[in-house]
Every structure is written in C-alpha cells, then in structure tokens.
Design an enzyme around this catalytic site. Structure first.
Site, PDB file in Angstrom:
ATOM      1  N   HIS A  12      -3.937  -4.658   7.572  1.00  0.00           N
ATOM      2  CA  HIS A  12      -4.051  -3.567   8.534  1.00  0.00           C
ATOM      3  C   HIS A  12      -3.160  -3.827   9.744  1.00  0.00           C
ATOM      4  O   HIS A  12      -3.357  -4.793  10.467  1.00  0.00           O
ATOM      5  CB  HIS A  12      -5.479  -3.307   9.005  1.00  0.00           C
ATOM      6  CG  HIS A  12      -5.714  -1.851   9.276  1.00  0.00           C
ATOM      7  ND1 HIS A  12      -5.205  -1.217  10.376  1.00  0.00           N
ATOM      8  CD2 HIS A  12      -6.325  -0.892   8.543  1.00  0.00           C
ATOM      9  CE1 HIS A  12      -5.513   0.058  10.327  1.00  0.00           C
ATOM     10  NE2 HIS A  12      -6.194   0.294   9.215  1.00  0.00           N
ATOM     11  N   HIS A  56       1.169   6.173   1.971  1.00  0.00           N
ATOM     12  CA  HIS A  56       1.936   7.094   2.813  1.00  0.00           C
ATOM     13  C   HIS A  56       3.153   7.698   2.113  1.00  0.00           C
ATOM     14  O   HIS A  56       3.778   8.609   2.633  1.00  0.00           O
ATOM     15  CB  HIS A  56       2.273   6.437   4.141  1.00  0.00           C
ATOM     16  CG  HIS A  56       1.021   6.194   4.923  1.00  0.00           C
ATOM     17  ND1 HIS A  56       0.121   7.210   5.194  1.00  0.00           N
ATOM     18  CD2 HIS A  56       0.459   5.061   5.417  1.00  0.00           C
ATOM     19  CE1 HIS A  56      -0.923   6.711   5.843  1.00  0.00           C
ATOM     20  NE2 HIS A  56      -0.735   5.416   5.984  1.00  0.00           N
ATOM     21  N   GLU A  94      -8.575   0.555  -3.153  1.00  0.00           N
ATOM     22  CA  GLU A  94      -9.314   0.568  -1.885  1.00  0.00           C
ATOM     23  C   GLU A  94     -10.182   1.822  -1.867  1.00  0.00           C
ATOM     24  O   GLU A  94      -9.701   2.913  -2.151  1.00  0.00           O
ATOM     25  CB  GLU A  94      -8.299   0.572  -0.741  1.00  0.00           C
ATOM     26  CG  GLU A  94      -8.924   0.439   0.617  1.00  0.00           C
ATOM     27  CD  GLU A  94      -7.889   0.589   1.725  1.00  0.00           C
ATOM     28  OE1 GLU A  94      -6.728   0.154   1.542  1.00  0.00           O
ATOM     29  OE2 GLU A  94      -8.239   1.173   2.755  1.00  0.00           O
ATOM     30  N   THR A 128      -8.400   3.531   8.367  1.00  0.00           N
ATOM     31  CA  THR A 128      -9.634   2.752   8.400  1.00  0.00           C
ATOM     32  C   THR A 128      -9.755   2.071   9.769  1.00  0.00           C
ATOM     33  O   THR A 128      -8.830   1.408  10.216  1.00  0.00           O
ATOM     34  CB  THR A 128      -9.616   1.682   7.282  1.00  0.00           C
ATOM     35  OG1 THR A 128      -9.180   2.312   6.079  1.00  0.00           O
ATOM     36  CG2 THR A 128     -10.983   1.085   7.075  1.00  0.00           C
ATOM     37  N   ARG A 140      -6.563  12.995   0.942  1.00  0.00           N
ATOM     38  CA  ARG A 140      -5.473  13.387   1.849  1.00  0.00           C
ATOM     39  C   ARG A 140      -4.125  12.800   1.431  1.00  0.00           C
ATOM     40  O   ARG A 140      -3.096  13.316   1.784  1.00  0.00           O
ATOM     41  CB  ARG A 140      -5.790  13.001   3.293  1.00  0.00           C
ATOM     42  CG  ARG A 140      -5.804  11.509   3.538  1.00  0.00           C
ATOM     43  CD  ARG A 140      -5.964  11.193   4.998  1.00  0.00           C
ATOM     44  NE  ARG A 140      -7.297  11.465   5.479  1.00  0.00           N
ATOM     45  CZ  ARG A 140      -7.817  10.902   6.574  1.00  0.00           C
ATOM     46  NH1 ARG A 140      -7.075  10.079   7.294  1.00  0.00           N
ATOM     47  NH2 ARG A 140      -9.041  11.152   6.960  1.00  0.00           N
ATOM     48  N   HIS A 192      -5.559   3.845  -1.511  1.00  0.00           N
ATOM     49  CA  HIS A 192      -6.895   4.229  -1.043  1.00  0.00           C
ATOM     50  C   HIS A 192      -7.134   5.667  -1.476  1.00  0.00           C
ATOM     51  O   HIS A 192      -6.502   6.593  -0.950  1.00  0.00           O
ATOM     52  CB  HIS A 192      -6.929   4.089   0.493  1.00  0.00           C
ATOM     53  CG  HIS A 192      -8.267   4.375   1.104  1.00  0.00           C
ATOM     54  ND1 HIS A 192      -8.502   4.198   2.454  1.00  0.00           N
ATOM     55  CD2 HIS A 192      -9.434   4.817   0.591  1.00  0.00           C
ATOM     56  CE1 HIS A 192      -9.755   4.511   2.731  1.00  0.00           C
ATOM     57  NE2 HIS A 192     -10.344   4.907   1.619  1.00  0.00           N
ATOM     58  N   ASN A 230       0.868  -1.180   0.000  1.00  0.00           N
ATOM     59  CA  ASN A 230       0.000   0.000   0.000  1.00  0.00           C
ATOM     60  C   ASN A 230       0.907   1.233   0.000  1.00  0.00           C
ATOM     61  O   ASN A 230       1.726   1.403   0.905  1.00  0.00           O
ATOM     62  CB  ASN A 230      -0.899  -0.042   1.249  1.00  0.00           C
ATOM     63  CG  ASN A 230      -1.762   1.191   1.380  1.00  0.00           C
ATOM     64  OD1 ASN A 230      -1.298   2.307   1.198  1.00  0.00           O
ATOM     65  ND2 ASN A 230      -3.017   1.000   1.716  1.00  0.00           N
ATOM     66  N   ARG A 260      -9.165   8.531  -1.014  1.00  0.00           N
ATOM     67  CA  ARG A 260     -10.158   8.968  -0.016  1.00  0.00           C
ATOM     68  C   ARG A 260     -10.974  10.142  -0.538  1.00  0.00           C
ATOM     69  O   ARG A 260     -10.496  10.906  -1.386  1.00  0.00           O
ATOM     70  CB  ARG A 260      -9.442   9.385   1.275  1.00  0.00           C
ATOM     71  CG  ARG A 260      -9.011   8.211   2.123  1.00  0.00           C
ATOM     72  CD  ARG A 260      -8.381   8.707   3.416  1.00  0.00           C
ATOM     73  NE  ARG A 260      -8.242   7.621   4.361  1.00  0.00           N
ATOM     74  CZ  ARG A 260      -9.137   7.309   5.287  1.00  0.00           C
ATOM     75  NH1 ARG A 260     -10.234   8.018   5.429  1.00  0.00           N
ATOM     76  NH2 ARG A 260      -8.942   6.303   6.094  1.00  0.00           N
ATOM     77  N   GLU A 286     -11.237  -9.250   2.487  1.00  0.00           N
ATOM     78  CA  GLU A 286      -9.987  -8.877   3.148  1.00  0.00           C
ATOM     79  C   GLU A 286     -10.280  -8.851   4.641  1.00  0.00           C
ATOM     80  O   GLU A 286     -11.092  -8.049   5.124  1.00  0.00           O
ATOM     81  CB  GLU A 286      -9.475  -7.508   2.684  1.00  0.00           C
ATOM     82  CG  GLU A 286      -8.161  -7.160   3.392  1.00  0.00           C
ATOM     83  CD  GLU A 286      -7.524  -5.860   2.930  1.00  0.00           C
ATOM     84  OE1 GLU A 286      -7.642  -5.494   1.734  1.00  0.00           O
ATOM     85  OE2 GLU A 286      -6.882  -5.204   3.781  1.00  0.00           O
TER      86      GLU A 286
END
Ligand code: PXP
Length: 236
Positions: free
Chosen positions: A188, A6, A66, A97, A45, A39, A3, A41, A148
């Site tokens: 996660h 970040h 995602e 999440t 962000r 993801h 992922n 959003r 998931e």
C-alpha cells in the site's frame, strides 16, 4: 507482485476493452513480477468477474485475490482456486483500502464463516493488517498462513521522524509475524521514492504488492514513444 487494478480503472473509464488488465499481467510477469494481485470489489469499479477468470488462464506466478470477506467473494475465490486470498476491509465510499482488518472484531466470524471454505479449497489466507502485535497474533491463532502489513501509514508519513517511526513499527511487526511462522507480505502506497528505506529496514519480506505507483510510472515511461508513433503517422 503487481496489482493491476488501475489498468482496469482506465479501461472502464471509457467502457472499452483496452487497456486489458490481462495483458498487463502478462507483461508484468515477463518483466519479473513474482505474481499478480487484483481486488474484485463489491461495486466492480475496476476488476470484473470475467477478468478474474481470464487472469487465472495466464498468470504463472502467485495468483493473489484481494477481497472483502463476503460470501460472494469467498465463493468466487474458491471457484477460481486462487493461490492466496488477501482479506481486506472494504467500504463503498473509500477511494482505496483505508486500513487493516480489525482482527479482534472479525475473529469469530472469520473462524466460522470465512476461513473454513477457503482452506477447504486449498487457498492460503493472508490478513491485511496494520503493523500491530495483537492483529498479528490473532491472525496466527486463526490459522492464517500470511499477513500483509499495511505500509500506507509509512507511505503517507508527513515527516522524516514519522516515516522512521512507522518503519520501526513495520520491522517489529515483521519480526513478530515471522517468529509465529507467518509469511510476511506488505503493501500500500509504496513507490520508487519510499521503497528502498522500507527494504533496508523491514526483515523477512516475502511478497510486496505495488499497484498505483507502477501504473502511474508506466504511463509516463511510455507516453513519449506513443505520441511519436502517432505523430509520425499523421505527419507522414
Ligand atoms: N495491498 C492492499 C491490501 C491494497 O488494498 C492495495 C491497494 O489496492 C495495495 C496493496 C497496493 O497499493 P498501491 O496501489 O498503493 O500500490
């Protein structure tokens, strides 16, 4: 799967073009990642719309989008033709999440509004859910191809006994999902410390999504070399 959200968080902190999440995706796949997760959003962000389309150009493995199940995200996901739509609950205030989907509450809306357009565009559907039987069974009934399993409760366990309890729940959930013909993904909060017991206990795993721990570790794996490089230039 890596992922790369970040990397975009860091980029956006300065309003610059670097570090580029697309380069992170390329490097991750070259290093053995089975695919890339991001993801998009509602508040943009980290990942932004143009990142999604740039990622699509370079990602060779699984392209896992995602997203909250909003009309806006469904439209973008269909347009970019993601391999997988991982549906997650999303709230504006959360840092990340916070829990899985409530399948009972979502079932009607998903069956009518969310699932048909994604399926029509050949996108596989993955439900991000807590490891409980009801949500797994409803996911299968709704025609999802993948679940998931939310590993956050395991990752955040405050004691060894609690971690064991969460692992047992995850293993039972994976078994049930597999028996219903669902592909089992998980993610996660997984990191270098908690991944091995997880792999040793939970069966039928297909793809594991890891973000924060990898980007955090990568920073310190590279910082020494980077500072030396600049230091060499400055000191001549
Ligand atoms: N899976 C889902 C559904 C997520 O929301 C996240 C966080 O973006 C992850 C996996 C990856 O979690 P982490 O960044 O803690 O590895």
């Amino acid at each position: 799967m890596v992922n790369i959200d970040h990397v975009a968080t860091l980029r956006n902190a300065r309003g610059e073009k670097v570090p580029d999440p697309v380069l992170a995706a390329r490097i991750s796949e070259e290093a053995g990642a089975a695919g890339i997760v991001f993801h998009l959003r509602e508040d943009r962000r980290h990942i932004r719309d143009d990142d999604v389309f740039r990622l699509k150009e370079v990602v060779r493995g699984l392209f896992d989008f995602e997203m909250a199940p909003t009309d806006e995200m469904i439209k973008i996901c269909c347009e970019v033709k993601a391999d997988l739509a991982t549906l997650v609950p999303e709230s504006r205030q959360e840092l990340t999440t916070e829990g899985g989907l409530d399948m009972e509450k979502s079932a009607d809306d998903f069956a009518k509004r969310v699932i048909p357009p994604l399926k029509d565009h050949g996108v596989l559907i993955s439900m991000f859910i807590d490891p409980n039987m009801k949500d797994i069974e409803l996911s299968a009934e709704l025609g999802a191809e993948v679940v998931e399993l939310h590993t956050g409760y395991y990752a955040n366990a405050q004691s060894e006994a609690q971690a064991q309890k969460e692992l047992t729940a995850l293993a039972a959930a994976a078994d049930r999902a597999h028996s219903l013909g669902l592909r089992v993904n998980a993610g996660h909060g997984l990191n270098f410390e908690n991944i091995q017991p997880f792999l040793d206990t939970v069966p039928h795993l297909r793809d594991i999504s890891i973000g924060h721990a990898l980007i955090a570790d990568a920073l310190f794996s590279g910082l020494e070399n980077t500072v030396r490089r600049m230091s060499d230039i400055i000191t001549g």
